[in-house]
Design an enzyme around this catalytic site. Structure first.
Site, PDB file in Angstrom:
ATOM      1  N   HIS A  29      -6.979  -4.612  10.305  1.00 15.15           N
ATOM      2  CA  HIS A  29      -6.817  -4.426   8.855  1.00 15.15           C
ATOM      3  C   HIS A  29      -5.512  -5.044   8.354  1.00 15.15           C
ATOM      4  O   HIS A  29      -4.556  -5.211   9.106  1.00 15.15           O
ATOM      5  CB  HIS A  29      -6.952  -2.944   8.444  1.00 15.15           C
ATOM      6  N   GLU A  61      -9.659  -1.937   5.357  1.00 10.18           N
ATOM      7  CA  GLU A  61     -10.286  -1.668   6.643  1.00 10.18           C
ATOM      8  C   GLU A  61     -11.433  -2.648   6.892  1.00 10.18           C
ATOM      9  O   GLU A  61     -11.913  -3.298   5.947  1.00 10.18           O
ATOM     10  CB  GLU A  61     -10.830  -0.230   6.643  1.00 10.18           C
ATOM     11  N   ASP A  76       0.825  -1.203   0.000  1.00 11.51           N
ATOM     12  CA  ASP A  76       0.000   0.000   0.000  1.00 11.51           C
ATOM     13  C   ASP A  76       0.861   1.256   0.000  1.00 11.51           C
ATOM     14  O   ASP A  76       2.086   1.185   0.165  1.00 11.51           O
ATOM     15  CB  ASP A  76      -0.953  -0.005   1.212  1.00 11.51           C
ATOM     16  N   ASN A 104      -7.166  -2.484  14.328  1.00 11.80           N
ATOM     17  CA  ASN A 104      -8.567  -2.865  14.065  1.00 11.80           C
ATOM     18  C   ASN A 104      -8.645  -4.112  13.187  1.00 11.80           C
ATOM     19  O   ASN A 104      -9.696  -4.441  12.658  1.00 11.80           O
ATOM     20  CB  ASN A 104      -9.320  -1.701  13.403  1.00 11.80           C
TER      21      ASN A 104
HETATM   22  C1  GLP Z   1      -0.512   0.634   8.345  1.00  7.77           C
HETATM   23  C2  GLP Z   1      -0.160  -0.200   7.123  1.00  7.77           C
HETATM   24  C3  GLP Z   1      -0.308  -1.665   7.390  1.00  7.77           C
HETATM   25  C4  GLP Z   1       0.409  -2.033   8.666  1.00  7.77           C
HETATM   26  C5  GLP Z   1      -0.238  -1.313   9.814  1.00  7.77           C
HETATM   27  C6  GLP Z   1       0.396  -1.614  11.144  1.00  7.77           C
HETATM   28  O1  GLP Z   1      -1.858   0.882   8.433  1.00  7.77           O
HETATM   29  N1  GLP Z   1      -0.930   0.134   6.008  1.00  7.77           N
HETATM   30  O2  GLP Z   1       0.165  -2.411   6.283  1.00  7.77           O
HETATM   31  O3  GLP Z   1       0.336  -3.424   8.868  1.00  7.77           O
HETATM   32  O4  GLP Z   1      -0.112   0.094   9.566  1.00  7.77           O
HETATM   33  O5  GLP Z   1       1.527  -0.830  11.320  1.00  7.77           O
HETATM   34  P1  GLP Z   1       2.558  -0.958  12.491  1.00  7.77           P
HETATM   35  O6  GLP Z   1       3.414  -2.122  12.137  1.00  7.77           O
HETATM   36  O7  GLP Z   1       3.318   0.331  12.476  1.00  7.77           O
HETATM   37  O8  GLP Z   1       1.783  -1.162  13.738  1.00  7.77           O
END
Ligand code: GLP
Length: 239
Positions: A134, A139, A67, A132
């Site tokens: 995702h 989402e 993403d 959440n």
């Molecule tokens: C973002 C990314 C996800 C990632 C998530 C968790 O929303 N789009 O791909 O898994 O954050 O991030 P973190 O590893 O910083 O908790």
């Protein structure tokens, strides 16, 4: 589904980097799906070091990022392009021409899925999880067969991601993400989660019924998933 529960973030990162490096050694021309976020950051750092320690070469791999925020240029330090360059690509011998991001295909995101297909499909997808539940930026409520597309971020995700931005108003509200269908087409998936703030999402994803309320729960139906957790994120799992 194979689940590893490691002592802490460091051990989780060691475990993940070892599995990924072994995979690349066996499949030097593989196609990787890459996640950003704080969770895989140390894994990428260790992978970069492995280049020197055990001569893991990234020269012939291709990568597709999960993403990217909409509206941030590649040289914006908060963009995922920048994150990957700084945390992974610059530490390896990867050919930058073989690294792809969904926003580069705007506005025809179908082409991203086509490009993945033409490259032979993703052999190993690295995933984090949102608090959440995702995956990517899919989402809660996202369709399980969804493909790469632009999405609106939930309030929860905007709040979670605000920690990376100086001003709240700079946090993007839209992003482009591989769909859940795109992710599920990967031949092998590694899901990483660290910290108590992920424990509820991890529990919902692994122990509850598959539901679009927790996008990551669909991974229960994938035939080759490795989950690597630290003790904090696994605190709600019993037995
Ligand atoms: C973002 C990314 C996800 C990632 C998530 C968790 O929303 N789009 O791909 O898994 O954050 O991030 P973190 O590893 O910083 O908790």
């Amino acid at each position: 589904m194979q689940i590893y529960i490691e002592k802490d973030y460091n051990d989780l990162s060691k475990k993940a980097s070892k599995i990924i490096a072994d995979f690349i050694k066996k499949n030097p021309k593989c196609v990787l799906g890459l996640a950003t976020g704080s969770t895989p950051q140390k894994t990428y750092d260790l992978l970069g070091k492995m280049r020197k320690i055990n001569k893991t070469s990234f020269k012939n791999i291709k990568t597709f990022n999960l993403d990217e925020y909409s509206g941030l240029s590649a040289n914006n330090p908060q963009s995922y392009h920048f994150f990957m360059k700084q945390n992974f690509f610059d530490k390896t011998d990867i050919d930058i021409k073989n690294t792809f991001f969904p926003t580069d295909f705007a506005p025809d995101y179908k082409k991203y899925d086509e490009k993945i297909k033409k490259s032979g499909g993703i052999n190993l997808q690295i995933l984090g999880i949102g608090s959440n539940g995702h995956i990517g930026f899919n989402e809660p409520g996202s369709k399980f067969f969804s493909k790469t597309r632009q999405v609106k971020l939930s309030k929860n995700t905007i709040k979670d991601n605000a920690r990376f931005f100086k001003n709240k108003k700079d946090v993007p509200t839209k992003a482009v993400t591989m769909g859940i269908g795109t992710i599920m087409s990967a031949k092998k998936i590694i899901l990483l989660a660290s910290g108590k703030n992920k424990s509820k999402a991890v529990f919902n994803a692994l122990c509850k019924k598959v539901s679009t309320k927790t996008p990551a729960s669909i991974l229960q139906s994938h035939k080759d998933v490795i989950v690597i957790l630290d003790k904090d994120s696994a605190e709600n799992l019993s037995g």
